[in-house]
Design a protein around this motif. Structure first.
Motif, PDB file in Angstrom:
ATOM      1  N   GLU A 134       0.765  -1.313   0.040  1.00 47.71           N
ATOM      2  CA  GLU A 134       0.161   0.004   0.094  1.00 47.71           C
ATOM      3  C   GLU A 134       0.887   1.221   0.161  1.00 47.71           C
ATOM      4  O   GLU A 134       1.157   1.785   1.167  1.00 47.71           O
ATOM      5  CB  GLU A 134      -0.943   0.072   1.268  1.00 47.71           C
ATOM      6  CG  GLU A 134      -1.942  -0.919   1.237  1.00 47.71           C
ATOM      7  CD  GLU A 134      -3.248  -0.630   0.047  1.00 47.71           C
ATOM      8  OE1 GLU A 134      -3.250   0.592  -0.021  1.00 47.71           O
ATOM      9  OE2 GLU A 134      -3.959  -1.493  -0.287  1.00 47.71           O
ATOM     10  N   TRP A 135       1.428   1.527  -1.161  1.00 46.70           N
ATOM     11  CA  TRP A 135       2.407   2.876  -1.219  1.00 46.70           C
ATOM     12  C   TRP A 135       1.489   4.020  -1.520  1.00 46.70           C
ATOM     13  O   TRP A 135       0.468   4.093  -1.827  1.00 46.70           O
ATOM     14  CB  TRP A 135       3.224   2.546  -2.613  1.00 46.70           C
ATOM     15  CG  TRP A 135       3.972   1.618  -2.757  1.00 46.70           C
ATOM     16  CD1 TRP A 135       3.919   0.207  -3.197  1.00 46.70           C
ATOM     17  CD2 TRP A 135       5.271   1.590  -1.880  1.00 46.70           C
ATOM     18  NE1 TRP A 135       5.118  -0.398  -2.936  1.00 46.70           N
ATOM     19  CE2 TRP A 135       6.022   0.344  -2.227  1.00 46.70           C
ATOM     20  CE3 TRP A 135       6.054   2.361  -1.129  1.00 46.70           C
ATOM     21  CZ2 TRP A 135       7.256  -0.119  -1.864  1.00 46.70           C
ATOM     22  CZ3 TRP A 135       7.364   2.094  -0.597  1.00 46.70           C
ATOM     23  CH2 TRP A 135       7.922   0.722  -1.001  1.00 46.70           C
ATOM     24  N   TRP A 136       2.096   5.074  -0.743  1.00 45.65           N
ATOM     25  CA  TRP A 136       1.655   6.466  -1.156  1.00 45.65           C
ATOM     26  C   TRP A 136       2.444   6.810  -2.365  1.00 45.65           C
ATOM     27  O   TRP A 136       3.582   6.839  -2.484  1.00 45.65           O
ATOM     28  CB  TRP A 136       1.996   7.528  -0.057  1.00 45.65           C
ATOM     29  CG  TRP A 136       1.571   8.798  -0.310  1.00 45.65           C
ATOM     30  CD1 TRP A 136       0.294   9.335  -0.141  1.00 45.65           C
ATOM     31  CD2 TRP A 136       2.524   9.808  -0.888  1.00 45.65           C
ATOM     32  NE1 TRP A 136       0.247  10.806  -0.400  1.00 45.65           N
ATOM     33  CE2 TRP A 136       1.224  11.160  -1.059  1.00 45.65           C
ATOM     34  CE3 TRP A 136       3.660  10.095  -1.759  1.00 45.65           C
ATOM     35  CZ2 TRP A 136       1.711  11.991  -1.768  1.00 45.65           C
ATOM     36  CZ3 TRP A 136       4.010  11.143  -2.004  1.00 45.65           C
ATOM     37  CH2 TRP A 136       3.229  12.202  -2.243  1.00 45.65           C
ATOM     38  N   LEU A 137       1.303   7.068  -3.387  1.00 44.39           N
ATOM     39  CA  LEU A 137       1.844   7.666  -4.669  1.00 44.39           C
ATOM     40  C   LEU A 137       1.530   8.989  -5.066  1.00 44.39           C
ATOM     41  O   LEU A 137       0.300   9.210  -4.823  1.00 44.39           O
ATOM     42  CB  LEU A 137       1.313   6.438  -5.765  1.00 44.39           C
ATOM     43  CG  LEU A 137       1.999   5.022  -5.742  1.00 44.39           C
ATOM     44  CD1 LEU A 137       1.441   4.261  -6.470  1.00 44.39           C
ATOM     45  CD2 LEU A 137       3.475   4.917  -5.565  1.00 44.39           C
ATOM     46  N   PRO A 138       2.377   9.897  -5.508  1.00 35.20           N
ATOM     47  CA  PRO A 138       1.641  11.123  -5.941  1.00 35.20           C
ATOM     48  C   PRO A 138       0.927  10.953  -7.433  1.00 35.20           C
ATOM     49  O   PRO A 138       1.366  10.090  -8.235  1.00 35.20           O
ATOM     50  CB  PRO A 138       3.156  12.039  -6.520  1.00 35.20           C
ATOM     51  CG  PRO A 138       4.128  10.718  -6.649  1.00 35.20           C
ATOM     52  CD  PRO A 138       3.780   9.502  -5.732  1.00 35.20           C
ATOM     53  N   GLN A 139      -0.194  11.618  -7.441  1.00 35.53           N
ATOM     54  CA  GLN A 139      -0.961  11.744  -8.418  1.00 35.53           C
ATOM     55  C   GLN A 139      -0.767  12.785  -9.638  1.00 35.53           C
ATOM     56  O   GLN A 139      -0.861  12.711 -10.699  1.00 35.53           O
ATOM     57  CB  GLN A 139      -2.320  11.525  -8.006  1.00 35.53           C
ATOM     58  CG  GLN A 139      -2.711  10.446  -7.085  1.00 35.53           C
ATOM     59  CD  GLN A 139      -2.645   8.869  -8.068  1.00 35.53           C
ATOM     60  OE1 GLN A 139      -3.146   8.768  -8.997  1.00 35.53           O
ATOM     61  NE2 GLN A 139      -1.691   8.172  -7.486  1.00 35.53           N
ATOM     62  N   ARG A 140      -0.537  13.821  -9.044  1.00 36.03           N
ATOM     63  CA  ARG A 140      -0.404  15.107  -9.811  1.00 36.03           C
ATOM     64  C   ARG A 140       0.034  16.515  -9.019  1.00 36.03           C
ATOM     65  O   ARG A 140       0.228  16.398  -7.721  1.00 36.03           O
ATOM     66  CB  ARG A 140      -1.812  15.768 -10.308  1.00 36.03           C
ATOM     67  CG  ARG A 140      -2.738  16.072  -9.397  1.00 36.03           C
ATOM     68  CD  ARG A 140      -3.956  16.699  -9.864  1.00 36.03           C
ATOM     69  NE  ARG A 140      -4.020  17.746 -10.736  1.00 36.03           N
ATOM     70  CZ  ARG A 140      -4.727  18.383 -11.441  1.00 36.03           C
ATOM     71  NH1 ARG A 140      -6.245  18.199 -11.439  1.00 36.03           N
ATOM     72  NH2 ARG A 140      -4.494  19.471 -12.066  1.00 36.03           N
ATOM     73  N   LEU A 141       0.718  17.418  -9.799  1.00 36.48           N
ATOM     74  CA  LEU A 141       1.147  18.722  -9.209  1.00 36.48           C
ATOM     75  C   LEU A 141       0.249  19.653  -9.523  1.00 36.48           C
ATOM     76  O   LEU A 141       0.255  19.923 -10.625  1.00 36.48           O
ATOM     77  CB  LEU A 141       2.773  18.808  -9.669  1.00 36.48           C
ATOM     78  CG  LEU A 141       3.754  17.700  -9.530  1.00 36.48           C
ATOM     79  CD1 LEU A 141       5.075  18.072 -10.057  1.00 36.48           C
ATOM     80  CD2 LEU A 141       3.826  17.250  -8.109  1.00 36.48           C
ATOM     81  N   ARG A 142      -0.300  20.296  -8.640  1.00 37.00           N
ATOM     82  CA  ARG A 142      -1.607  21.130  -9.063  1.00 37.00           C
ATOM     83  C   ARG A 142      -0.737  22.750  -8.706  1.00 37.00           C
ATOM     84  O   ARG A 142      -0.300  22.867  -7.855  1.00 37.00           O
ATOM     85  CB  ARG A 142      -2.516  20.920  -7.991  1.00 37.00           C
ATOM     86  CG  ARG A 142      -3.584  22.070  -8.207  1.00 37.00           C
ATOM     87  CD  ARG A 142      -4.853  21.939  -7.083  1.00 37.00           C
ATOM     88  NE  ARG A 142      -5.552  20.858  -7.340  1.00 37.00           N
ATOM     89  CZ  ARG A 142      -6.143  20.286  -8.270  1.00 37.00           C
ATOM     90  NH1 ARG A 142      -6.915  21.473  -8.818  1.00 37.00           N
ATOM     91  NH2 ARG A 142      -7.064  19.188  -8.067  1.00 37.00           N
TER      92      ARG A 142
END
Length: 389
Positions: A134-142
């Motif tokens: 269960e990795w924390w993964l970046p989705q986007r850079l707002r």
């Protein structure tokens, strides 16, 4: 033996700067952005990009700095460092519009600062050679506009110590309609890139926009005057020789009235392409003005070349001034421009390494410990750019 030279300085420049610096940090409201272009024209960022040449230069530089390919380099050849780099490299591949986000971060070159908020979530994902976790993964850079972030000084007073000045960042709360301090947790998720940050820039950076602002202003003046004179350059001037015998005296037939009537008729002629004159009057068109039009063109070409050179570090490799110079000169300018852009890539890569990779490691630290990678050294983000042939 000669005596000491007479000290003739009359302006204490050092004192002026020191007092201005102290005043900026003791102003308990906020420190104002020293960007001169924004002071002269508050909406300069939007207006200046309406110029095709400036827009091309900004887009090219930011795109070249963001690059097309990227990688995550391990801190060393140690297997733990290599494994951590591979995990992060695969974890960053899911960022949506990653290149475009990095290109917007590169706007700091022209605006002094740029910001992006890291949005992420936990997902069951298999990274590297390890089982799914269960990795924390970046989705986007707002993207966050720099005008939503301000720097506020405040004085810290502690017992038995001299007061000292510190600064804090505040973010404009759109829904709450107020400035709010950025909490430490939110600050960890906020990528900040400051360009050419020196003491006198107060943390706001020195934008290249200040340099091209005056070139853009001069270009707008030249184009305004050039367009106003375009009709004269293209159509020439109409010269009328009136024969006095064709125009008798009387009310409305004096020289001034006839002159005004001719001016009205010539104005109509330019639209209807027809002019009727009494026999004996001579009408001719005096062409000319090519010197003036050529001067306008030369000045516009000079300013466009200056904009490209200031923005990209060279002119010939980008199609400006190709009517002069040589291939050898173009190759030298290409190398100069590439080193020019590489320095900007290093600034952007360092910020992404510090914040984005740092956030990935912090939020996945328990999982990394389970995999025996808690002592692995953090890798760095690197933009891979092939020089243009």
């Amino acid at each position: 033996m000669t005596g000491l030279p007479i000290l003739s300085g009359v302006v204490p420049h050092g004192d002026l700067y020191a007092h201005a610096l102290s005043s900026a940090y003791n102003y308990e409201w906020r420190m104002l952005d020293p960007d001169l272009s924004q002071e002269r024209e508050p909406d300069i960022w939007a207006k200046i990009q309406r110029d095709a040449r400036v827009s091309q230069a900004i887009s090219h530089r930011c795109g070249a700095v963001a690059g097309g390919e990227w990688t995550v380099e391990a801190a060393s050849a140690d297997p733990m460092d290599q494994a951590l780099a591979e995990i992060i490299r695969e974890g960053l591949k899911g960022v949506v519009n990653f290149r475009e986000s990095r290109k917007r971060l590169a706007h700091c070159i022209f605006r002094g600062r740029s910001y992006a908020y890291i949005e992420g979530t936990r997902k069951l994902e298999r990274l590297g050679d390890y089982p799914a976790q269960e990795w924390w993964l970046p989705q986007r850079l707002r993207d966050i506009d720099k005008r939503r972030v301000q720097i506020v000084p405040h004085t810290v007073r502690e017992d038995n110590e001299r007061p000292r000045n510190e600064v804090k960042k505040q973010l404009w709360d759109v829904a709450g309609f107020e400035w709010r301090d950025i909490s430490p947790n939110n600050w960890k998720s906020l990528i900040e890139v400051v360009y050419d940050d020196t003491e006198e820039r107060l943390g706001y950076g020195r934008p290249v926009l200040e340099q091209i602002f005056f070139l853009w202003w001069a270009k707008m003046e030249i184009m305004s005057q050039g367009l106003a004179a375009l009709e004269r350059f293209a159509g020439g001037s109409v010269l009328v020789h009136m024969d006095p015998e064709n125009h008798g005296g009387g009310l409305g037939r004096d020289a001034d009235s006839i002159r005004d009537a001719y001016i009205d008729e010539i104005g109509k002629m330019r639209g209807e392409h027809c002019l009727v004159v009494p026999k004996g009057d001579e009408v001719s068109v005096v062409t000319g003005g090519s010197e003036g039009s050529r001067m306008v063109q030369d000045m516009l070409a000079y300013i466009d070349a200056a904009i490209i050179s200031t923005t990209l570090g060279a002119t010939l490799p980008f199609g400006v001034g190709m009517d002069q110079g040589s291939l050898a000169r173009a190759e030298v300018e290409r190398d100069v421009s590439e080193s020019f852009l590489q320095a900007d890539r290093d600034v952007l890569d360092e910020a992404i390494s510090r914040k984005l990779i740092g956030q990935f490691i912090d939020l996945n630290r328990p999982l990394l410990a389970e995999l025996g990678l808690e002592l692995a050294r953090a890798p760095k983000f690197v933009t891979v750019q092939q020089p243009r042939e």
